[in-house]
Design a protein around this motif. Structure first.
Motif, short mmCIF file in Angstrom:
data_model
loop_
_atom_site.label_atom_id
_atom_site.label_comp_id
_atom_site.label_asym_id
_atom_site.label_seq_id
_atom_site.Cartn_x
_atom_site.Cartn_y
_atom_site.Cartn_z
N PHE A 117 63.84 53.04 32.00
CA PHE A 117 63.67 52.52 33.35
C PHE A 117 62.35 51.75 33.29
N GLY A 118 62.43 50.45 33.06
CA GLY A 118 61.24 49.65 32.79
C GLY A 118 60.86 48.77 33.97
N ALA B 287 49.50 53.20 40.29
CA ALA B 287 50.29 53.63 41.45
C ALA B 287 51.75 53.89 41.09
N LEU B 288 52.32 53.03 40.25
CA LEU B 288 53.71 53.22 39.85
C LEU B 288 53.87 54.45 38.97
N ALA C 216 55.57 58.72 32.69
CA ALA C 216 55.60 57.27 32.54
C ALA C 216 54.52 56.80 31.57
N LYS C 217 54.82 55.72 30.86
CA LYS C 217 53.88 55.10 29.94
C LYS C 217 53.41 53.77 30.51
N LEU C 218 52.12 53.50 30.33
CA LEU C 218 51.51 52.30 30.89
C LEU C 218 51.27 51.26 29.80
N ILE D 19 51.54 41.35 28.25
CA ILE D 19 51.71 42.74 28.68
C ILE D 19 52.19 42.78 30.13
N GLY D 20 52.28 44.03 30.65
CA GLY D 20 52.61 44.24 32.05
C GLY D 20 53.87 45.05 32.24
N GLU D 21 53.78 46.38 32.09
CA GLU D 21 54.97 47.21 32.20
C GLU D 21 54.58 48.67 32.43
N VAL D 22 55.40 49.36 33.22
CA VAL D 22 55.36 50.81 33.35
C VAL D 22 56.78 51.28 33.08
#
Length: 340
Positions: free
Chosen positions: A259-260, A140-141, A169-171, A188-191
């Motif tokens: 922009f993380g 979604a992000l 954006a990178k997942l 982990i856990g970032e867009v």
């Protein structure tokens, strides 16, 4: 009965191996570890428990040639786990690049020597992998940030505005099904993304943490920063932060690039992990300062010539994609409530 730290590590690493990496019964595993940091023993023992058939190798007992020979004995799809007090190097080779070139999966735990015993539990909790949480929010992000033309970041009494859209954006949400390479550094856990026009960022924000020259995260009472045409200044910031800005500014512009959007609920202002590689996944927002960002090319900024990429953490209260509120109350849950 409450789980011990060792049992929690086993539970969370089982989730990583089964749900994120999706290791199959026919695929082998190689675990390379060291014994220099206390946390490496907890993590290594967890892998011994859940991967009893894996081959375990102490990095201090092998040469570069030995490591390549171990890789030669694996086939594409097999798993290599790296449990590192610092960061393994094989002469001129970066280990992860070598692993991916061979079609192997990987799980990396790096810089465990940066994490004191008081933070062991936070690090272990951050390894929890809930695919039902990470994957929908990540998707979604990504969809939302790529289509928005205007982002507003609000802190207590401040507003920062991004105009003109963001890059693809990178997942980093543990979903490798459509990716060439499987695995990476955990937790982990970032867009993440960055502005298409780095100069179209203006306003003010508040920062609560940043990485120092030693790559360790330190927290402060939130302090004000000013961003004008993409360049950050902080006349009211602590001296240690001023020193970082001078260090960058003496060689290149103090650009706001990354922009993380961190998604990991185990870390944040309430739960610090000193290692920047782990803490940048904290649930909230971080920026990078300096001209270096290997993922995104920009006119006039050579990917290999920028020297600095310093992460700073924003005390954001709300984030808007155009008119859609996607972050509030330290959560991105609003993002999955919006139509994509």
């Amino acid at each position: 009965m409450e789980q011990t730290l060792e049992q929690q590590a086993q539970t969370h690493i089982t989730q990583i191996v089964q749900d994120a990496i999706q290791l199959q019964p026919t695929e082998r595993a190689l675990v390379i570890f060291d014994t220099e940091a206390a946390l490496t023993k907890i993590i290594t023992d967890a892998y011994r428990h859940i991967l009893p058939e894996a081959q375990f190798v102490d990095f201090s007992t092998v040469t570069t040639g030995d490591v390549f020979a171990l890789f030669d004995g694996l086939k594409p799809g097999d798993l290599v786990v790296l449990i590192q007090s610092a960061n393994f190097r094989l002469d001129a080779f970066r280990v992860r690049i070598e692993i991916f070139q061979r079609g192997l999966k990987t799980i990396e735990h790096t810089h465990l020597n940066r994490i004191p015993e008081t933070q062991f539990a936070t690090y272990v909790n951050a390894l929890a992998y809930d695919q039902a949480y990470y994957r929908p929010i990540g998707k979604a992000l990504k969809v939302g940030v790529e289509k928005t033309q205007r982002i507003r970041v609000l802190c207590d009494g401040t507003e920062l505005v991004y105009e003109g859209g963001m890059e693809e954006a990178k997942l980093n949400v543990g979903d490798y099904r459509e990716m060439k390479n499987v695995g990476g550094t955990f937790p982990i856990g970032e867009v993440f993304t960055e502005p298409k026009d780095l100069r179209a960022v203006n306003g003010t924000a508040k920062i609560f943490a940043f990485a120092g020259e030693d790559h360790l995260v330190r927290m402060y009472e939130p302090f004000l920063v000013h961003i004008t045409n993409g360049i950050l200044s902080a006349p009211e910031g602590p001296q240690e932060f001023q020193n970082i800005l001078k260090l960058i500014g003496d060689e290149e512009e103090v650009l706001v690039r990354e922009f993380g959007m961190g998604l990991n609920p185990a870390m944040g202002p309430h739960a610090l992990v000193n290692d920047i590689t782990a803490f940048e996944r904290q649930r909230g927002l971080h920026f990078s300062l300096g001209e270096k960002h290997a993922i995104y090319a920009k006119p006039g900024l050579h990917r290999k010539k920028g020297r600095y990429h310093v992460d700073i953490f924003v005390a954001a209260t709300q984030i808007f994609f155009d008119e859609d509120l996607v972050f509030e109350n330290d959560s991105y849950e609003n993002a999955i409530k919006k139509p994509s």
